[in-house]
Design a protein around this motif. Structure first.
Motif, PDB file in Angstrom:
ATOM      1  N   SER A   1       3.156 -53.868 -30.414  1.00 43.44           N
ATOM      2  CA  SER A   1       4.043 -55.019 -30.215  1.00 43.44           C
ATOM      3  C   SER A   1       5.192 -54.683 -29.275  1.00 43.44           C
ATOM      4  O   SER A   1       5.857 -55.578 -28.751  1.00 43.44           O
ATOM      5  CB  SER A   1       4.605 -55.487 -31.565  1.00 43.44           C
ATOM      6  N   THR A   2       5.427 -53.383 -29.049  1.00 42.87           N
ATOM      7  CA  THR A   2       6.513 -52.967 -28.161  1.00 42.87           C
ATOM      8  C   THR A   2       6.054 -52.818 -26.714  1.00 42.87           C
ATOM      9  O   THR A   2       6.854 -52.449 -25.853  1.00 42.87           O
ATOM     10  CB  THR A   2       7.109 -51.629 -28.635  1.00 42.87           C
ATOM     11  N   ALA A   3       4.770 -53.085 -26.435  1.00 37.06           N
ATOM     12  CA  ALA A   3       4.249 -52.929 -25.073  1.00 37.06           C
ATOM     13  C   ALA A   3       4.825 -54.010 -24.164  1.00 37.06           C
ATOM     14  O   ALA A   3       4.647 -55.200 -24.404  1.00 37.06           O
ATOM     15  CB  ALA A   3       2.727 -53.000 -25.089  1.00 37.06           C
ATOM     16  N   MET A   4       5.525 -53.583 -23.128  1.00 40.38           N
ATOM     17  CA  MET A   4       6.113 -54.500 -22.150  1.00 40.38           C
ATOM     18  C   MET A   4       5.953 -53.903 -20.759  1.00 40.38           C
ATOM     19  O   MET A   4       6.297 -52.740 -20.541  1.00 40.38           O
ATOM     20  CB  MET A   4       7.601 -54.730 -22.433  1.00 40.38           C
ATOM     21  N   MET A   5       5.427 -54.685 -19.834  1.00 42.79           N
ATOM     22  CA  MET A   5       5.271 -54.188 -18.472  1.00 42.79           C
ATOM     23  C   MET A   5       6.625 -53.853 -17.852  1.00 42.79           C
ATOM     24  O   MET A   5       6.762 -52.875 -17.125  1.00 42.79           O
ATOM     25  CB  MET A   5       4.541 -55.222 -17.613  1.00 42.79           C
ATOM     26  N   ASP A   6       7.625 -54.673 -18.127  1.00 45.38           N
ATOM     27  CA  ASP A   6       8.949 -54.463 -17.539  1.00 45.38           C
ATOM     28  C   ASP A   6       9.952 -54.007 -18.591  1.00 45.38           C
ATOM     29  O   ASP A   6      11.056 -54.542 -18.700  1.00 45.38           O
ATOM     30  CB  ASP A   6       9.434 -55.745 -16.856  1.00 45.38           C
ATOM     31  N   SER A   7       9.565 -53.019 -19.364  1.00 48.79           N
ATOM     32  CA  SER A   7      10.445 -52.474 -20.395  1.00 48.79           C
ATOM     33  C   SER A   7      11.577 -51.669 -19.756  1.00 48.79           C
ATOM     34  O   SER A   7      11.605 -51.451 -18.537  1.00 48.79           O
ATOM     35  CB  SER A   7       9.646 -51.566 -21.332  1.00 48.79           C
ATOM     36  N   LEU A   8      12.504 -51.210 -20.593  1.00 46.89           N
ATOM     37  CA  LEU A   8      13.594 -50.370 -20.082  1.00 46.89           C
ATOM     38  C   LEU A   8      13.052 -49.094 -19.447  1.00 46.89           C
ATOM     39  O   LEU A   8      13.610 -48.593 -18.465  1.00 46.89           O
ATOM     40  CB  LEU A   8      14.559 -50.016 -21.220  1.00 46.89           C
ATOM     41  N   SER A   9      11.966 -48.570 -19.996  1.00 46.96           N
ATOM     42  CA  SER A   9      11.369 -47.359 -19.416  1.00 46.96           C
ATOM     43  C   SER A   9      10.874 -47.626 -17.998  1.00 46.96           C
ATOM     44  O   SER A   9      10.999 -46.771 -17.116  1.00 46.96           O
ATOM     45  CB  SER A   9      10.214 -46.867 -20.295  1.00 46.96           C
ATOM     46  N   TRP A  10      10.313 -48.819 -17.772  1.00 49.51           N
ATOM     47  CA  TRP A  10       9.850 -49.150 -16.420  1.00 49.51           C
ATOM     48  C   TRP A  10      11.033 -49.307 -15.465  1.00 49.51           C
ATOM     49  O   TRP A  10      10.974 -48.874 -14.309  1.00 49.51           O
ATOM     50  CB  TRP A  10       9.017 -50.426 -16.430  1.00 49.51           C
ATOM     51  N   VAL A  11      12.109 -49.923 -15.940  1.00 46.74           N
ATOM     52  CA  VAL A  11      13.312 -50.039 -15.112  1.00 46.74           C
ATOM     53  C   VAL A  11      13.835 -48.649 -14.755  1.00 46.74           C
ATOM     54  O   VAL A  11      14.247 -48.398 -13.614  1.00 46.74           O
ATOM     55  CB  VAL A  11      14.397 -50.856 -15.843  1.00 46.74           C
ATOM     56  N   LEU A  12      13.799 -47.728 -15.718  1.00 48.98           N
ATOM     57  CA  LEU A  12      14.245 -46.360 -15.459  1.00 48.98           C
ATOM     58  C   LEU A  12      13.349 -45.685 -14.425  1.00 48.98           C
ATOM     59  O   LEU A  12      13.840 -44.986 -13.526  1.00 48.98           O
ATOM     60  CB  LEU A  12      14.251 -45.557 -16.765  1.00 48.98           C
ATOM     61  N   ILE A  13      12.047 -45.880 -14.531  1.00 54.12           N
ATOM     62  CA  ILE A  13      11.112 -45.312 -13.549  1.00 54.12           C
ATOM     63  C   ILE A  13      11.469 -45.791 -12.143  1.00 54.12           C
ATOM     64  O   ILE A  13      11.552 -45.008 -11.191  1.00 54.12           O
ATOM     65  CB  ILE A  13       9.660 -45.708 -13.897  1.00 54.12           C
ATOM     66  N   ARG A  14      11.687 -47.088 -12.002  1.00 59.66           N
ATOM     67  CA  ARG A  14      12.006 -47.651 -10.687  1.00 59.66           C
ATOM     68  C   ARG A  14      13.347 -47.133 -10.172  1.00 59.66           C
ATOM     69  O   ARG A  14      13.495 -46.842  -8.980  1.00 59.66           O
ATOM     70  CB  ARG A  14      12.030 -49.180 -10.766  1.00 59.66           C
ATOM     71  N   GLN A  15      14.313 -47.016 -11.079  1.00 60.40           N
ATOM     72  CA  GLN A  15      15.630 -46.551 -10.657  1.00 60.40           C
ATOM     73  C   GLN A  15      15.584 -45.093 -10.218  1.00 60.40           C
ATOM     74  O   GLN A  15      16.209 -44.711  -9.218  1.00 60.40           O
ATOM     75  CB  GLN A  15      16.636 -46.725 -11.793  1.00 60.40           C
ATOM     76  N   ILE A  16      14.837 -44.264 -10.940  1.00 57.20           N
ATOM     77  CA  ILE A  16      14.706 -42.857 -10.548  1.00 57.20           C
ATOM     78  C   ILE A  16      14.024 -42.749  -9.191  1.00 57.20           C
ATOM     79  O   ILE A  16      14.462 -41.985  -8.318  1.00 57.20           O
ATOM     80  CB  ILE A  16      13.911 -42.070 -11.606  1.00 57.20           C
TER      81      ILE A  16
END
Length: 374
Positions: free
Chosen positions: A188-203
């Protein structure tokens, strides 16, 4: 109407005149401070909550199962808070980077080893294929990046394939993560644009030299990162040297086992004889249902498949096989008697040998395909 009076005398001593506290309020201007404060409060509060949960367990007020049930959402909140902190730090340029030569295979393996207990608790099935490739990157940034990729992918499935190698062209170090769920619904926590994805893009944006891509599949997600600052190339395979001495030419094939799938008796016999000449053990079956049974009994190193059987049944069989192993070599026997084509370095590429060319070319094709797996 809400009014705010500016009273310098009432400003706390910790706030210096001229800081953001003295500026007119604007969410657009102050949101980094808001995010930082929110993230700090989340992580501090969650740490205190986890300590209390651990204390309840130590005093036997709750069972281990109850402790785990409480700790899982707590850990998720902690990851969210830490991710928000890291996003803000990378965005604000507060990460001092020192570009060093980093072996990404060692870095990725280190991250996987650190998280192996977590994977075990979550029931994650992990496979990896890591080849040494050096890139110019800050070690801490690389470590944070790999962890963020795993955090993003984990909710999408229980089977994770991690691969680190050198892309065929351009010659960039490549990190691939494939997450599959075997037909089960994702978390239920699966999100394409989760905070982890935002972090990946920012890094990727802050560090530079990292190109990222993702895609959804029928049973999960795929992620690819290209490191353009690759400083060490792994020697590829450009040719296979042949000699007249078959015993020395194919001595590295000792112990190799090949499965042939063909409904044609003549093809099965020709492949068997060609493989026997180079010292390779083999079995043969007539269809993919028999092939499944054979694979369950013994996993082959390579499969030779009759082009006449290629179709939906073959694609299903190959997908099933690739769930068990990250990469698997095939050689196709084509109806063109004289054909002989080496495969490329893509996951689904396949070498081809013509029916009339089996005795002369199959050994070379098998050698080439197996060498790519090393």
């Amino acid at each position: 109407m809400l009014s705010v009076k500016k009273n310098i005398a009432s400003v706390p001593a910790a706030v210096k005149p001229g800081s953001q506290a003295d500026l007119p309020w604007s969410l657009e201007e102050h949101w980094p401070v808001l995010v930082a404060g929110l993230a700090d409060q989340i992580t501090e509060g969650i740490s205190a909550l986890q300590n209390s949960i651990d204390l309840l367990l130590s005093k036997e007020r709750i069972t281990r199962l109850e402790h785990r049930a409480l700790s899982i959402p707590t850990e998720r909140l902690k990851v969210a808070g830490i991710s928000a902190q890291q996003i803000n730090r990378f965005y604000g340029g507060r990460i001092r980077q020192s570009h060093e030569k980093v072996d990404m295979a060692q870095l990725v393996e280190g991250v996987l080893q650190e998280r192996k207990n977590e994977f075990s608790v979550l029931g994650i099935e992990l496979r990896r294929k890591l080849k040494p490739v050096e890139v110019l990157v800050d070690p801490t940034v690389g470590y944070t990046f790999v962890n963020a990729v795993l955090d993003w992918g984990l909710p999408f499935g229980s089977r994770i394939d991690v691969r680190m190698d050198l892309n065929a062209w351009p010659k960039h170090a490549r990190l691939q993560v494939r997450v599959s769920n075997d037909g089960l619904p994702p978390s239920s926590t699966a999100m394409m644009d989760s905070l982890s994805w935002v972090l990946i893009r920012q890094i990727a944006q802050t560090a530079g030299g990292i190109e990222i891509d993702r895609e959804t599949t029928d049973d999960g997600v795929n992620f690819t990162a290209m490191f353009t600052r690759t400083v060490q190339a792994v020697d590829g395979i450009s040719a296979v040297e042949l000699s007249d001495d078959h015993s020395s030419m194919f001595k590295s094939l000792s112990g190799v086992y090949v499965l042939t799938v063909s409904s044609a008796l003549q093809i099965r016999a020709d492949v068997r004889d060609a493989l026997r000449e180079i010292g390779v053990m083999s079995d043969s079956v007539v269809d993919f249902e028999q092939a499944r049974q054979a694979v369950r009994s013994r996993m082959p190193n390579l499969i030779v498949v009759d082009a006449g059987l290629k179709g939906d049944a073959f694609e299903l069989f190959r997908r099933e096989l690739l769930r068990e192993v990250f990469e698997f070599p095939f050689v196709e026997i084509s109806p063109d008697d004289s054909s002989f084509d080496m495969s490329g370095f893509g996951e689904l590429s396949m070498a081809k040998v013509g029916r009339g060319n089996i005795r002369e070319a199959l050994g070379t094709a098998v050698m080439f395909e197996l060498a790519k797996m090393m």
